[in-house]
Design an enzyme around this catalytic site. Structure first.
Site, PDB file in Angstrom:
ATOM      1  N   ASP A  21       0.795  -1.577  -0.181  1.00 17.15           N
ATOM      2  CA  ASP A  21      -0.206   0.399   0.168  1.00 17.15           C
ATOM      3  C   ASP A  21       1.041   1.224   0.092  1.00 17.15           C
ATOM      4  O   ASP A  21       1.580   0.990   0.345  1.00 17.15           O
ATOM      5  CB  ASP A  21      -0.607   0.031   1.213  1.00 17.15           C
ATOM      6  CG  ASP A  21      -2.118   0.466   0.851  1.00 17.15           C
ATOM      7  OD1 ASP A  21      -1.910   2.130   0.448  1.00 17.15           O
ATOM      8  OD2 ASP A  21      -2.896   0.728   1.710  1.00 17.15           O
ATOM      9  N   LYS A  75      -6.926   9.989  -1.094  1.00 15.08           N
ATOM     10  CA  LYS A  75      -5.356  10.764  -0.447  1.00 15.08           C
ATOM     11  C   LYS A  75      -5.196  12.280  -1.561  1.00 15.08           C
ATOM     12  O   LYS A  75      -5.077  12.218  -2.225  1.00 15.08           O
ATOM     13  CB  LYS A  75      -4.258   9.656   0.418  1.00 15.08           C
ATOM     14  CG  LYS A  75      -5.881   8.953   0.707  1.00 15.08           C
ATOM     15  CD  LYS A  75      -7.324   9.387   1.170  1.00 15.08           C
ATOM     16  CE  LYS A  75      -7.504   8.212   2.853  1.00 15.08           C
ATOM     17  NZ  LYS A  75      -8.295   7.642   2.036  1.00 15.08           N
TER      18      LYS A  75
END
Length: 382
Positions: free
Chosen positions: A174, A199
């Site tokens: 990730d 994000k």
């Protein structure tokens, strides 16, 4: 190969051949006219199966992460869900970091465990512990966050990739906190990179999405099948927003990193602060690894405060520029209490986070304003 910023602007985004527009058009359509039964005018027939605007984003993501191909989904968790369904079966095990994002652990533990996929939390900073967990569970996937959310632990991606591949397992990284501007896990041995596009890649807190980037096309085929068959594909409009955001990623990440470093320097000796978690600190246990595999140290900072959970709650409710909200990676600065917000779902598990932990997503405002805001809030703790 051209430079990162050049690829972020141009790869997947050629000018429109019909009009010369420097920004490719947004294809807001559900379906595409065929020139006869089964005679597609291009490769597109229905936007769930494929859309030019989503294709453009996926080409950009694959380029920036040095992958063979990429798949964009309606959220980060939808992307993770497709990856897990594509590459695990009942009876398989996932070795996951013991400091993972609460939503990821909830998906793996509370959804896939009931489907027969087990999980084993492990401290990925302890390579001996990783080897032991791999030997005991014979996992299908190793799932790493680095820097991790929210304690900003650093994993040696190359070392864990070697452990995974020797055992016949696949490595998922990730890369949401670092972004491909700061590190490219596939170049260090990862098989998959996952992102919450929401994000830093989007960067403006105005869209929700996720992506999986794969090392080689064969690994991606079952993920692409599920993107269409399960219907979790990212919408054209959100794809366009993320493509727009990515164009400024390198500039934003430099400022995020500058501001993160300024914040850490300003609060390091504040009497209300008991600990700072930031890989840019030489005292951070993962500093040397982060310096080796990352370009900079980013804009995520976590700190612990004296006075416990009550003091932490007072801090997050006392800032003025930092806004109290979940999520991260936008141009605006955010502050939150993970134990009661983003990581509440792992309360009572091995992944439970300290109650006095505060997570900062340091934005790109003027650093002097951010420092002053955080110091005035810390001063209120006495």
């Amino acid at each position: 190969m051209t430079g990162f910023s050049t690829r972020a602007i141009h790869d997947g985004n050629p000018n429109d051949p019909g009009t010369g527009a420097v920004i490719p058009p947004l294809h807001l359509t559900s379906t595409f006219v065929q020139d006869g039964v089964g005679k597609l005018r291009s490769e597109y027939e229905y936007s769930r199966s494929g859309n030019p605007t989503r294709t453009a984003l996926q080409e950009t993501l694959a380029s920036l992460e040095a992958g063979a191909t990429a798949y964009a989904f309606a959220s980060g968790l939808a992307a993770e869900d497709a990856l897990i369904r594509a590459h695990t079966r009942p009876g398989d095990t996932i070795v996951i970091g013991n400091d993972a994002y609460g939503g990821t652990y909830r998906l793996i533990d509370q959804v896939y465990r009931h489907w027969g996929v087990e999980n084993r939390p492990v401290d990925f900073t302890d390579l001996d512990a990783v080897r032991t967990a791999v030997a005991e569970t014979k996992p299908k996937l190793l799932w790493v966050e680095t820097p991790s959310n929210p304690l900003l632990r650093i994993t040696d991606i190359a070392a864990v990739a070697e452990i995974a591949h020797l055992a016949g397992a696949l490595l998922v990284v990730d890369n949401t906190f670092a972004t491909p501007y700061l590190q490219q896990p596939i170049t260090l041995g990862a098989d998959f990179v996952v992102h919450s596009l929401t994000k830093y890649l989007g960067g403006h807190s105005d869209a929700v999405g996720g992506a999986v980037i794969v090392r080689d096309a064969e690994l991606g085929e079952p993920i692409g099948f599920l993107q269409n068959a399960s219907g979790g594909a990212l919408s054209p409009f959100d794809s366009w927003l993320f493509s727009r955001g990515i164009k400024t990623l390198s500039a934003r990440m430099r400022t995020h990193s500058d501001n993160g470093e300024a914040i850490v320097a300003a609060i390091a000796d504040h009497p209300a602060v008991s600990a700072i978690h930031y890989p840019g600190l030489e005292s951070h246990p993962g500093h040397e690894i982060a310096a080796k595999q990352q370009r900079r140290f980013g804009g995520m900072v976590s700190l612990q405060v004296r006075g416990g959970a009550d003091a932490a709650r007072k801090l997050v409710e006392s800032t003025r520029v930092f806004q109290l909200a979940e999520s991260l990676g936008g141009v605006e600065s955010l502050i939150e209490l993970p134990a009661a917000m983003t990581h509440a779902s792992v309360s009572g598990t091995e992944l439970e986070v300290p109650a006095d932990l505060v997570r900062l997503s340091v934005g790109i405002e003027d650093s002097e304003d951010l420092v002053a805001d955080l110091l005035q809030a810390l001063d209120q703790l006495g």
